[in-house]
Write a protein that holds these residues in place. Structure first.
Motif, PDB file in Angstrom:
ATOM      1  N   UNK A   1       0.895  -0.695  -0.455  1.00  0.00           N
ATOM      2  CA  UNK A   1       0.040  -0.034  -0.217  1.00  0.00           C
ATOM      3  C   UNK A   1       0.979   1.114  -0.353  1.00  0.00           C
ATOM      4  N   UNK A   2       1.132   1.715  -1.320  1.00  0.00           N
ATOM      5  CA  UNK A   2       1.702   2.946  -1.100  1.00  0.00           C
ATOM      6  C   UNK A   2       0.723   4.523  -1.483  1.00  0.00           C
ATOM      7  N   UNK A   3       1.325   5.214   0.272  1.00  0.00           N
ATOM      8  CA  UNK A   3       0.272   6.657   0.334  1.00  0.00           C
ATOM      9  C   UNK A   3       1.035   7.308  -0.712  1.00  0.00           C
ATOM     10  N   UNK A   4       0.038   7.919  -1.299  1.00  0.00           N
ATOM     11  CA  UNK A   4       0.556   9.044  -2.608  1.00  0.00           C
ATOM     12  C   UNK A   4       0.244  10.153  -2.028  1.00  0.00           C
ATOM     13  N   UNK A   5      -0.901  10.574  -1.186  1.00  0.00           N
ATOM     14  CA  UNK A   5      -0.880  11.853   0.050  1.00  0.00           C
ATOM     15  C   UNK A   5      -1.897  11.658   0.538  1.00  0.00           C
ATOM     16  N   UNK A   6      -3.178  12.558   1.042  1.00  0.00           N
ATOM     17  CA  UNK A   6      -3.835  12.455   2.231  1.00  0.00           C
ATOM     18  C   UNK A   6      -4.892  11.264   2.093  1.00  0.00           C
ATOM     19  N   UNK A   7      -5.013  11.343   0.992  1.00  0.00           N
ATOM     20  CA  UNK A   7      -6.132  10.436   0.157  1.00  0.00           C
ATOM     21  C   UNK A   7      -6.014   9.294  -0.815  1.00  0.00           C
ATOM     22  N   UNK A   8      -4.993   9.917  -1.227  1.00  0.00           N
ATOM     23  CA  UNK A   8      -4.969   8.774  -2.986  1.00  0.00           C
ATOM     24  C   UNK A   8      -3.856   7.632  -2.304  1.00  0.00           C
ATOM     25  N   UNK A   9      -4.441   6.470  -2.803  1.00  0.00           N
ATOM     26  CA  UNK A   9      -3.230   5.721  -2.406  1.00  0.00           C
ATOM     27  C   UNK A   9      -3.354   4.523  -3.500  1.00  0.00           C
ATOM     28  N   UNK A  10      -1.611   3.784  -3.801  1.00  0.00           N
ATOM     29  CA  UNK A  10      -1.597   2.658  -5.316  1.00  0.00           C
ATOM     30  C   UNK A  10      -2.011   1.417  -3.873  1.00  0.00           C
ATOM     31  N   UNK A  11      -1.938   0.107  -4.712  1.00  0.00           N
ATOM     32  CA  UNK A  11      -2.061  -0.657  -4.311  1.00  0.00           C
ATOM     33  C   UNK A  11      -1.710  -1.860  -5.331  1.00  0.00           C
TER      34      UNK A  11
END
Length: 162
Positions: free
Chosen positions: A132-142
């Motif tokens: 799980x890669x946190x991109x910013x406060x609301x966006x992530x990548x799985x």
């Protein structure tokens, strides 16, 4: 021209690809993606994964498609730690932005079981992880991935979690 012909012409124009005739661009949006350059570690994705990902979406505030991926691990044969993962997929970021999850705990409802099953077959039963890669406060990548023959292969999906 009848009104039916005019309406049909309107529909055809509306359904045209707005990017037709333009050169394709590499994904580039800051810390998320390949920073505008193709990764030298990207490889051809196995057809089994391409087929399994077709018409499958990660369900979040913005339902995004699962994208099949394959990267060269070099001489590594095991799944990478957080720091090495960022390097392999060519994403700027901090290892603190990456969480490693067990697929069974992550997919408690079994929504992504078909993808996990296909990945397990393609990787010949090797371990599977979710990054799980946190991109910013609301966006992530799985990133749902495994290894096979010196490759990191699987799927990635963007998510909005508000």
């Amino acid at each position: 021209m009848s009104s039916d012909d005019a309406y049909a012409a309107f529909l055809e124009k509306a359904n045209e690809d707005p990017n037709a005739g333009r050169p394709a661009k590499n994904s580039s949006n800051g810390k998320n993606g390949t920073n505008g350059k193709a990764s030298t570690r990207e490889k051809q994705v196995p057809e089994r994964l391409v087929t399994a990902a077709k018409d499958r979406f990660y369900v979040s505030d913005a339902d995004e498609p699962w994208v099949p991926v394959c990267f060269d691990l070099g001489d590594k044969t095991s799944l990478p730690d957080e720091d090495k993962f960022l390097s392999i997929v060519n994403v700027d970021g901090s290892p603190d932005d990456v969480s490693i999850l067990d697929p069974v705990d992550w997919d408690k409802q079994g929504d992504y079981k078909p993808l996990i099953d296909e990945l397990r077959v393609e990787s010949k039963g090797n371990d599977i992880r979710v990054y799980r890669l946190k991109v910013d406060q609301t966006r992530v990548e799985y990133w749902l991935v495994s290894t096979l023959d010196g490759n990191l292969l699987g799927y990635k999906a963007k998510a909005i979690e508000s």
